[in-house]
Design a protein around this motif. Structure first.
Motif, PDB file in Angstrom:
ATOM      1  N   HIS A 115       0.849  -1.209   0.000  1.00 52.28           N
ATOM      2  CA  HIS A 115       0.000   0.000   0.000  1.00 52.28           C
ATOM      3  C   HIS A 115       0.880   1.252   0.000  1.00 52.28           C
ATOM      4  CE1 HIS A 115      -4.282  -0.567  -0.031  1.00 52.28           C
ATOM      5  NE2 HIS A 115      -4.247  -1.535   0.866  1.00 52.28           N
ATOM      6  N   SER A 142      -6.803   1.452   6.218  1.00 50.55           N
ATOM      7  CA  SER A 142      -7.623   0.706   5.257  1.00 50.55           C
ATOM      8  C   SER A 142      -8.756   0.025   6.004  1.00 50.55           C
ATOM      9  CB  SER A 142      -6.744  -0.307   4.527  1.00 50.55           C
ATOM     10  OG  SER A 142      -6.360  -1.315   5.429  1.00 50.55           O
ATOM     11  N   ASP A 310      -7.117  -1.202  -2.997  1.00 50.72           N
ATOM     12  CA  ASP A 310      -6.262  -2.313  -3.446  1.00 50.72           C
ATOM     13  C   ASP A 310      -6.052  -2.280  -4.959  1.00 50.72           C
ATOM     14  OD1 ASP A 310      -6.189  -3.081  -0.844  1.00 50.72           O
ATOM     15  OD2 ASP A 310      -7.677  -4.682  -1.051  1.00 50.72           O
TER      16      ASP A 310
HETATM   17 ZN    ZN Z   1      -5.623  -3.024   1.160  1.00 51.73          ZN
END
Ligand code: ZN
Ligand code: KG4
Length: 351
Positions: A115, A142, A310
């Motif tokens: 990320h 997240s 994502d």
């Molecule tokens: Zn993620």
């Protein structure tokens, strides 16, 4: 070095081709949101099945969008932790098959590190942008994680602060669901806040004793849930936009107050902050961090919204640096593990 990277840790089947960790050659994301929206959240079994159906086509499209074939690819990368285990296993097994069939190195990647690394493809020194290099601090927020991380090098990460209970995204999703926003509620609630008053409802922030950089969101979430249930029982009407706006203000305050402490700490010498993860797309968080960074003379590196959630690009970016961190004569051995497994928890370094 061109890496075909696969990400299937939750409810998006993703593949990308990234060159030298910095240049996006393709980026394909097949979202399962519509399927899970029926149930108000991700159903792990359904996610795994949907990944199985989508993964071949997604990888094929990532190659064709980049005008490449597997012969042009130097390595295959895959997220192998943390995430939904059944979902991860689909990506890991597909990546292992590709690596074996085409005789390519196989690079496992940690989802949280990835990320953060998405940002290298944005601030890559090209087209007049700055080239971001470690060290810097990163906020990863997240659906499953909320952490402040010291990125000392491309592959050395130090946890500075972490949530002791729920993640910020999880709280947004829960409250959004109770307010009647369709799954995933975070982004929809964000849009609704602009019609609301952020001072209409009050929520308290919990602090962790002696750990000023740690987060605790479960109290905040529970107080919001209780307020909604109490109102329902009493037959009182809740103003959805006011509630969404006030709750967002509380979460943003909880995050920025920790970052302010980080900025004031002696150890924070890099004067650079990266934000990452789905919640980094929150418009109020982006605005609040922009002014905080201006106030403290800190350079803020904001990813575009499409790289917050994502994607395969982030996996390919981190994979490049994982590969480069291993001495050349050791790479064949290090990146040929066809017994590679997936791990649901973030502590994937321990086998
Ligand atoms: Zn993620
Ligand atoms: O990084 P991500 O795509 O998946 C995980 O690794 O968890 O993050 C998804 C989370 C969800 O909780 C979603 O509601 C939240 O990010 N999110 C937002 C916004 N956009 C996505 N939360 C608040 N405001 C947004 N604009």
């Amino acid at each position: 070095m061109k890496i075909l990277s696969i990400e299937s840790s939750c409810d998006e089947t993703c593949a990308a081709v990234v060159e030298d960790g910095r240049k996006i050659l393709s980026n394909v994301v097949a979202s399962q949101i519509e399927t899970h929206a029926l149930y108000g959240g991700v159903v792990p079994e359904i996610a795994s099945r949907a990944h199985s159906e989508a993964i071949y086509g997604v990888c094929e499209k990532a190659l064709s969008d980049a005008s490449l074939t597997m012969d042009d690819i130097d390595a295959v990368a895959v997220t192998n932790c943390p995430g939904l285990i059944g979902a991860l296993l689909v990506g890991v097994n597909f990546a292992k098959s590709l690596a074996y069939a085409y005789n390519k190195p196989l690079i496992p990647v940690h989802h949280i590190k990835a990320h953060i690394s998405a940002i290298y493809t944005v601030y890559n020194g090209e087209d007049g942008t700055k080239k971001l290099e470690p060290p810097f601090a990163a906020l990863v927020a997240s659906g499953g994680h909320t952490s402040l991380i010291g990125v000392d090098s491309y592959t050395d990460f130090r946890i500075l602060g972490v949530t002791r209970d729920d993640a910020a995204g999880e709280c947004f999703d829960k409250v959004a669901r109770l307010l009647g926003f369709p799954y995933p509620g975070g982004a929809k609630m964000d849009a609704a806040t602009y019609d609301g008053n952020n001072k209409a409802y009050k929520f308290s922030d919990a602090h962790v004793k002696d750990c000023p950089l740690d987060f605790s969101f479960s109290g905040l979430k529970t107080s919001a849930v209780n307020a909604l249930h109490t109102a329902e029982q009493k037959g009182e009407e809740i103003n959805r936009e006011d509630f969404a706006s006030s709750f967002t203000e509380a979460v943003v305050h909880a995050i920025t107050s920790r970052i302010k402490i980080l900025f004031e700490s002696e150890g924070f010498t890099s004067k650079k902050l990266v934000i990452a993860g789905g919640v980094a797309a929150n418009s109020h968080l982006r605005t609040a961090l922009t002014s905080l960074c201006e106030k403290y003379g800190v350079e803020l590196y904001l990813p575009p919204k499409k790289l917050c959630g994502d994607n395969g690009v982030m996996t390919g970016a981190q994979a490049y640096y994982e590969y480069m961190a291993v001495p050349e004569d050791k790479r064949t051995e290090a990146f040929s593990n066809l017994a590679l497994n997936a791990y649901a928890t973030k502590d994937c370094d321990k086998k």
